[in-house]
Design an enzyme around this catalytic site. Structure first.
Site: not given
Ligand code: SF4
Length: 286
Positions: A272-274
């Site tokens: 996930e990119c956050g």
């Protein structure tokens, strides 16, 4: 107002296949809605009071069986103009943009323009603007790609993708949502184990926003059925084996049978990119 009443009020607009010819503000479907200029932002932060927590829990319960359009109507009624959405122009984001074009095209929608996006993605933004009159705002980091890579002695996505995502996505998103009270996301529960518990309505403790996921219960087929039925523009890379598209250095096509997010940060532990990492607080939020 009851969900059914809200839906009834907007049913006519929501079921039309044509861009709206006019809305409550008299805008036309052919008029490009300038996203960054059309928002009346309130400076105060939304805080999770016990009352708000109860309201969100109640809404989450009531909306669990509602349609995506009903959920979007509720989000607009409750939070516009302090309602926003970040989109990378994936199929889910395009589906929600289609719904917003009929419900409230002035909703502030932005894209995190990291500088590493595919050209096809940027062209899709223009196609959506032409078709629906919604010009998604491109939010860029402070440093250009050249400045950023010079600062770090090369592309950070190779050596520290978490930092790269933090600098070029999370930090930019924090700035973009200032003054906002709620954001919509296109995440689906069946996309990955990380997203399996996504509520329809919850409190996003990471960004201090209410988070609304109208498509949480949808499947990939549900999304594509809507796109094909309504002729919603989509990224041509999906037809070339890219089910999930982010920045080009961190996206590859997938093989038959692979998970639909297998092409994101392939070969790395990162998934996930956050932006959608779960941070629970008071039982909600993703
Ligand atoms: Fe950087 Fe890759 Fe994250 Fe894009 S997806 S911001 S290139 S690490």
């Amino acid at each position: 107002m009851r969900i059914s009443a809200i839906f009834q009020m907007n049913r006519q607009a929501a079921t039309s296949d044509q861009p709206p010819t006019s809305n409550q503000s008299g805008q036309t479907g052919q008029t490009i809605v300038k996203q960054s200029a059309s928002v009346d932002r309130q400076p105060e932060l939304l805080t999770l009071t016990p009352e708000l927590s109860d309201e969100l829990s109640d809404a989450n319960r009531r909306l669990e069986d509602a349609s995506a359009e009903e959920i979007t109507h509720w989000a607009v009624e409750r939070f516009f103009p302090q309602l926003t959405m970040a989109t990378a122009f994936g199929p889910e984001g395009c589906a929600i943009l289609y719904m917003l074009s009929k419900i409230e095209p002035r909703t502030y929608v932005f894209n995190l323009e990291t500088g590493y996006q595919f050209q096809e993605t940027l062209e899709l933004r223009d196609r959506i603007a032409r078709q629906y009159g919604i010009e998604v705002d491109l939010k860029k980091p402070e440093l250009t790609i050249a400045e950023y890579e010079a600062k770090h002695g090369g592309p950070l996505y190779k050596t520290n993708p978490d930092q790269c995502c933090f600098d070029r996505k999370v930090t930019v998103l924090r700035q973009a949502v200032q003054g906002m009270h709620a954001w919509m996301s296109g995440i689906r529960r069946d996309q990955s184990p990380d997203r399996a518990d996504a509520p329809i309505v919850g409190w996003d403790a990471k960004f201090n926003l209410v988070k609304i996921s109208p498509l949480a219960r949808w499947t990939k087929s549900d999304v594509w059925n809507l796109i094909l039925e309504k002729k919603i523009p989509y990224n041509p890379l999906h037809d070339q084996g890219y089910p999930s598209i982010g920045c080009w250095p961190c996206t590859r096509s997938v093989m038959l049978g692979e998970d639909e997010r297998a092409g994101r940060w392939s070969g790395k532990e990162k998934t996930e990119c956050g932006l959608h990492t779960i941070e629970f607080e008071q039982g909600g939020g993703i």
